[in-house]
Design an enzyme around this catalytic site. Sequence first.
Site, PDB file in Angstrom:
ATOM      1  N   ASP A  24     -36.004 -64.282  -6.150  1.00 25.58           N
ATOM      2  CA  ASP A  24     -35.712 -63.957  -7.538  1.00 25.58           C
ATOM      3  C   ASP A  24     -35.134 -65.195  -8.219  1.00 25.58           C
ATOM      4  OD1 ASP A  24     -35.156 -62.195  -9.827  1.00 25.58           O
ATOM      5  OD2 ASP A  24     -33.074 -62.435  -9.227  1.00 25.58           O
ATOM      6  N   ASP A  26     -33.199 -65.332 -11.893  1.00 26.87           N
ATOM      7  CA  ASP A  26     -31.927 -65.135 -12.592  1.00 26.87           C
ATOM      8  C   ASP A  26     -30.947 -64.328 -11.749  1.00 26.87           C
ATOM      9  OD1 ASP A  26     -32.492 -66.288 -15.344  1.00 26.87           O
ATOM     10  OD2 ASP A  26     -34.187 -64.930 -15.087  1.00 26.87           O
TER      11      ASP A  26
END
Length: 230
Positions: A24, A26
Amino acid sequence: MATTSVPAPRSALLGRAFAGVLLDLDGTLVDSIASVERSWRTWAAEYGVDPARLRHGVTAANLVAELLPPEQRAAAHDRIVALEVADVAGITLLPGAAELLDELGDGGARVAIVTSGSRPLAEARLAATGLRRPDVVVTADDVVRGKPGPEPYLVAARELDVEPADCVAVEDALAGLVSARDAGVGGALAVTTTTPADELAALADAVVGGLDEVRATVDRGTGSVRLLSR
């Protein structure tokens, strides 16, 4: 940042060999929370949405669809994308992110970033931080239904030419962990940058405070990756 917590006995994730690493962006690699909160607060005020209804880890399109009637969604989605792309102030790399990407990249590992953000937003944040870019970056623009649906992780594994079951996902949000689980990803490592460890532990195979607590080793013969405690 919360204290490290690696649930037993599932902490055996650390040290297992995987063919691909799906990260991922953010909250996992990049600290963009201030930008995200500023942008969404502005958006919520403009559209009369209670900020308490906003949540982390899902695509903007999915969140807009939850909060607004159909006739407002297209314009509202365009607006939040514009707000977030324009606001890169204070976006920084999270501790350990650059080192982990270097260890994986230098070793020739198969790596993908899997983000709920749009392509322009991902590119803006990668540029703002100077984060080493893997060959595969899957964004909300590359899927029909983003996180918490499984499609982002399925697309990433396919782009890397590996089976989801042979990959490890690294996430900070419950929606991302659900996405990885439902895609059949073989293991999930969670970081406590945005979500408490006890909530993450219900879905992750191991939980750490941040990426500065792990390191990667890559077998140059097979390309397999092991994540280990630093």
